[in-house]
Scaffold this motif. Structure first.
Motif, PDB file in Angstrom:
ATOM      1  N   LYS A 175      -4.080  29.689  12.405  1.00 29.64           N
ATOM      2  CA  LYS A 175      -3.708  31.003  11.878  1.00 29.64           C
ATOM      3  C   LYS A 175      -4.235  31.143  10.456  1.00 29.64           C
ATOM      4  O   LYS A 175      -4.113  30.208   9.657  1.00 29.64           O
ATOM      5  N   GLY A 176      -4.814  32.299  10.171  1.00 28.18           N
ATOM      6  CA  GLY A 176      -5.350  32.476   8.826  1.00 28.18           C
ATOM      7  C   GLY A 176      -5.615  33.927   8.510  1.00 28.18           C
ATOM      8  O   GLY A 176      -5.320  34.838   9.291  1.00 28.18           O
ATOM      9  N   PRO A 442      -7.253  29.411   6.316  1.00 31.33           N
ATOM     10  CA  PRO A 442      -6.056  28.967   7.049  1.00 31.33           C
ATOM     11  C   PRO A 442      -4.786  29.101   6.218  1.00 31.33           C
ATOM     12  O   PRO A 442      -4.754  28.693   5.046  1.00 31.33           O
ATOM     13  N   LEU A 443      -3.750  29.674   6.807  1.00 29.35           N
ATOM     14  CA  LEU A 443      -2.506  29.911   6.073  1.00 29.35           C
ATOM     15  C   LEU A 443      -1.891  28.607   5.580  1.00 29.35           C
ATOM     16  O   LEU A 443      -1.384  28.524   4.454  1.00 29.35           O
ATOM     17  N   LYS A 447      -1.589  27.662   0.668  1.00 25.45           N
ATOM     18  CA  LYS A 447      -0.329  27.939  -0.010  1.00 25.45           C
ATOM     19  C   LYS A 447      -0.523  27.814  -1.517  1.00 25.45           C
ATOM     20  O   LYS A 447      -1.503  27.226  -1.985  1.00 25.45           O
ATOM     21  N   GLU A 448       0.405  28.357  -2.256  1.00 25.81           N
ATOM     22  CA  GLU A 448       0.264  28.434  -3.722  1.00 25.81           C
ATOM     23  C   GLU A 448      -0.034  27.061  -4.344  1.00 25.81           C
ATOM     24  O   GLU A 448       0.636  26.077  -4.060  1.00 25.81           O
ATOM     25  N   THR A 464     -11.195  29.565  -4.976  1.00 26.74           N
ATOM     26  CA  THR A 464     -10.093  30.518  -4.812  1.00 26.74           C
ATOM     27  C   THR A 464      -9.343  30.292  -3.498  1.00 26.74           C
ATOM     28  O   THR A 464      -8.202  30.715  -3.352  1.00 26.74           O
ATOM     29  N   HIS A 465     -10.013  29.650  -2.544  1.00 24.58           N
ATOM     30  CA  HIS A 465      -9.427  29.456  -1.216  1.00 24.58           C
ATOM     31  C   HIS A 465      -9.932  28.151  -0.607  1.00 24.58           C
ATOM     32  O   HIS A 465     -10.962  27.618  -1.025  1.00 24.58           O
ATOM     33  N   MET A 466      -9.210  27.692   0.383  1.00 22.86           N
ATOM     34  CA  MET A 466      -9.758  26.734   1.346  1.00 22.86           C
ATOM     35  C   MET A 466     -10.253  27.558   2.523  1.00 22.86           C
ATOM     36  O   MET A 466      -9.488  28.305   3.128  1.00 22.86           O
ATOM     37  N   ALA A 467     -11.548  27.450   2.849  1.00 23.51           N
ATOM     38  CA  ALA A 467     -12.147  28.278   3.884  1.00 23.51           C
ATOM     39  C   ALA A 467     -12.571  27.429   5.083  1.00 23.51           C
ATOM     40  O   ALA A 467     -13.026  26.304   4.922  1.00 23.51           O
TER      41      ALA A 467
END
Length: 473
Positions: A175-176, A442-443, A447-448, A464-467
């Motif tokens: 899920k993402g 991915p959710l 996370k923060e 900025t993200h893990m992609a």
């Protein structure tokens, strides 16, 4: 795409399970027109840009004979539509046109509507169940009084889709959120579930969109809040399609044909009797009694069962047919088995062995065996997903691996979870260089604070993200 009865039965089983989830979610089923005025589509700029190249357009409302006689039937020049009609690629515009009529007060919210329908998005290169110009789906559309309610709705539906895939279809998913360039046209956020096929490619298997207030503003849908103030509504849309059947086929099947998880199989047990000799009247009577008792017990245990007693088809051909169709359990019963009080179990997946089972305990053994098969298929797919995601890799390493990664290569390169700085231009460059796309953020990996101190694997800038990158259908 023609969907034959066996495939349609699969879709009906998916529909039945999901329809209950949708109703439990608070949505009601409705139906909206197939033909949408072009002027509706033009109201939401991002939406029309996203779908313009995929639209099939109705420009005339009747045919006539060619006066010159050369072309047979032609579109009647006098029947050209003032406002051409689009064969729906999705129904946001039509449904929000109706929401304006239905929503007046905060008491009308939230409004949650779902429809089961067909849609058309013009495709030049088609793959059955994956990309076809016309396909079947459900599309849910909701309107809310506040942002929080809409976001909660979109997230809840992606959870429902994940549960559907994992519990019914035995397909584990990630899920993402989609990257901005991969979002649904007109959405502020797109939530997705991504599955990993056996060749290492990803398949987007369901999406849920937080639309913000874009469609509410475009169609002037407002409501009077508790304080009497006029406010714009917030919206979501969400859907899955017959693409799920493609995911099911590619996740579990093998060179012998389909492999179907028992929960979704149209037929869970097929009994193939080996009939006594023609003159053995007592033997035939005993076989009929045993088959009737076995069928009753299997059905009483909640299983979908059939006896294939066609006398014009050899048993070997029957075995091949049901193996190819993916029926989870085949039961063979012959006179010798009957004399021992036994029958023979042969599962489609999990073991190649034939198993002798007491007729008295056959129903309970079948229930237990099919439950184990469902779990085994999920566990195998989960193992593929877990081991198919590579971390701690450089961009050059990913590019070199994916350059030679084709759809027909097994098990394939899989997916790559990497630190990433959100940048649409760099995303396009990667797609051009190695055909990889960001499947999602991915959710569970975003996370923060999770990307604090990490650098983008492509640009070297702070991430900025893990992609999750990879090739996809």
């Amino acid at each position: 795409m023609v969907i034959k009865p066996w495939g349609m039965s699969l879709w009906e089983n998916v529909k039945q399970d999901l329809d209950q989830k949708i109703k439990d979610h608070g949505a009601e089923n409705a139906y909206f027109p197939l033909l949408i005025p072009k002027s509706f589509l033009a109201k939401e700029a991002e939406h029309v840009d996203g779908f313009a190249k995929e639209c099939a357009v109705v420009t005339h409302h009747r045919l006539t004979a060619d006066g010159a006689g050369d072309k047979g039937l032609i579109a009647d020049p006098e029947a050209e539509l003032e406002d051409p009609l689009i064969i729906r690629p999705t129904s946001e515009t039509m449904i929000w046109h109706m929401f304006k009529k239905w929503i007046i007060s905060h008491r009308d919210l939230p409004l949650k509507i779902n429809q089961w329908a067909n849609v058309m998005r013009w495709e030049l290169r088609t793959r059955p169940f994956l990309r076809t110009s016309e396909f079947l789906w459900q599309e849910g559309h909701t309107a809310h009084a506040d942002r929080e309610g809409a976001v909660e709705d979109a997230k809840a539906m992606i959870d429902n889709y994940a549960d559907l895939c994992e519990d019914l279809l035995a397909i584990p998913v990630v899920k993402g959120c989609k990257s901005p360039s991969e979002r649904f046209a007109g959405a502020e956020e797109t939530y997705t579930i991504e599955a990993l096929m056996q060749n290492g490619w990803a398949l987007q298997s369901g999406t849920s969109h937080f639309l913000g207030q874009s469609f509410g503003k475009a169609f002037d849908v407002t409501f009077q809040d508790k304080n009497g103030k006029e406010s714009d509504v917030w919206g979501t849309s969400w859907g899955v399609s017959t693409r799920l059947i493609g995911a099911l086929i590619m996740t579990h099947s093998d060179d012998a044909g389909l492999v179907l998880p028992p929960k979704v199989a149209p037929l869970q047990v097929v009994i193939v009797p080996i009939q006594p000799k023609k003159n053995d009247i007592e033997g035939k009577a005993a076989m009929e009694d045993a088959l009737d008792k076995l069928v009753d017990e299997l059905k009483s245990s909640g299983l979908k069962v059939k006896v294939d007693d066609r006398d014009y088809v050899r048993n070997g051909a029957k075995y091949f047919e049901y193996e190819r169709k993916g029926v989870p359990l085949r039961i063979e019963v012959g006179p010798r088995d009957l004399a021992k009080g036994e029958c023979i179990f042969k599962y489609r997946s999990g073991t190649e062995e034939k198993i002798a089972i007491s007729l008295d305990g056959a129903a309970s053994a079948a229930v237990e065996g099919l439950e184990n098969m469902q779990k085994q298929l999920y566990d195998a797919a989960l193992e593929r997903l877990t081991t198919g995601i590579t971390e701690g890799i450089t961009y050059d390493e990913m590019r070199d691996t994916l350059e030679s990664d084709e759809a027909g290569v097994y098990p394939g390169a899989g997916l790559y979870l990497v630190p990433w700085k959100c940048d649409a231009d760099n995303e396009d460059k990667i797609k051009e260089e190695c055909k990889a796309t960001i499947r999602c953020y991915p959710l569970e990996k975003n996370k923060e604070g999770m990307v604090n101190g990490l650098t983008c694997f492509y640009s070297g800038e702070p991430a900025t993200h893990m992609a999750l990158f990879g090739r996809a259908f």
